[in-house]
Design a protein around this motif. Structure first.
Motif, short mmCIF file in Angstrom:
data_model
loop_
_atom_site.label_atom_id
_atom_site.label_comp_id
_atom_site.label_asym_id
_atom_site.label_seq_id
_atom_site.Cartn_x
_atom_site.Cartn_y
_atom_site.Cartn_z
N LYS A 125 26.37 8.06 -10.63
CA LYS A 125 25.76 7.80 -9.31
C LYS A 125 24.54 8.68 -9.08
O LYS A 125 23.57 8.26 -8.46
CB LYS A 125 26.79 8.00 -8.21
CG LYS A 125 27.84 6.90 -8.20
CD LYS A 125 28.95 7.16 -7.19
CE LYS A 125 30.02 6.09 -7.30
NZ LYS A 125 31.16 6.34 -6.42
N SER A 126 24.55 9.91 -9.61
CA SER A 126 23.37 10.77 -9.44
C SER A 126 22.19 10.23 -10.24
O SER A 126 21.03 10.38 -9.83
CB SER A 126 23.67 12.22 -9.85
OG SER A 126 23.68 12.40 -11.25
N ASN A 135 20.87 7.20 -8.12
CA ASN A 135 20.25 7.54 -6.84
C ASN A 135 19.01 8.41 -7.03
O ASN A 135 18.94 9.53 -6.55
CB ASN A 135 21.27 8.24 -5.94
CG ASN A 135 22.40 7.32 -5.56
OD1 ASN A 135 22.18 6.16 -5.24
ND2 ASN A 135 23.61 7.83 -5.61
N ARG A 169 13.91 2.01 -10.02
CA ARG A 169 14.94 1.68 -11.02
C ARG A 169 14.38 0.88 -12.19
O ARG A 169 14.93 0.89 -13.28
CB ARG A 169 16.08 0.92 -10.34
CG ARG A 169 17.27 0.59 -11.20
CD ARG A 169 18.06 1.83 -11.61
NE ARG A 169 19.29 1.48 -12.24
CZ ARG A 169 19.44 1.23 -13.53
NH1 ARG A 169 18.43 1.30 -14.34
NH2 ARG A 169 20.61 0.89 -14.02
N PRO A 200 17.96 14.16 -6.87
CA PRO A 200 17.35 12.84 -6.63
C PRO A 200 15.94 12.66 -7.20
O PRO A 200 15.58 11.54 -7.58
CB PRO A 200 17.34 12.74 -5.10
CG PRO A 200 18.45 13.63 -4.66
CD PRO A 200 18.47 14.76 -5.64
#
Length: 158
Positions: A22-23, A26, A31, A93
């Motif tokens: 997930k890190s 995000n 993307r 992030p």
């Protein structure tokens, strides 16, 4: 084609893997600029399903000799830059955006070792300076090829 390939590795450990994934998802970097490959030596329904639903490559090799599952992930990667993330670590992030910026700025850059933050009792003990002289940390392209070829030969043949 993505500019960066993120390879997340996990060996016999799945406790924090979804957090690491997930890190990597995000990020402030678009993307379309990066892909995520997860190289591991186990199957897990929840993790495998999450990877599938989020369009990530799932590389599972059960009997991995000398971390062959990592070598396989590198072979399957398509980015110009490879960024590794261990299953028990997290990306900030802006990590990939910073990597892209630095590699675009220094055309001879072949290797980048980022600073890390350490946790102590769930708190960051110190802040690491943002400004660095990245011209001191590079490997000429031919040298990088030799190192990677050596690693792959050792990994695959032993």
């Amino acid at each position: 084609m993505p500019y960066i390939s993120v390879i997340i590795t996990a060996y016999n450990r799945k406790q924090f893997l979804l957090d690491a994934i997930k890190s990597a998802l995000n990020q402030t970097l678009n993307r379309t600029e990066y892909e995520i490959l997860v190289a591991k030596n186990f199957k897990d329904y929840n993790i495998d399903n999450y990877l599938y639903k989020n369009g990530m490559k799932n590389i599972t090799i059960f009997k991995s000799i000398n971390n062959g599952y990592i070598a396989e992930a590198v072979k399957q990667s398509s980015g110009e830059i490879i960024s590794f993330l261990d299953d028990d670590d997290l990306f900030l992030p802006s990590k990939l955006e910073n990597v892209q910026r630095i590699f675009n700025k220094y055309e001879n850059l072949g290797y980048l070792k980022n600073a890390t933050y350490g946790f102590l009792n769930d708190k960051l003990p110190t802040q690491i300076p943002e400004k660095r002289n990245y011209q001191d940390i590079y490997i000429r392209h031919e040298e990088k090829k030799k190192v990677f070829n050596y690693i792959f030969i050792k990994t695959i043949t032993y």
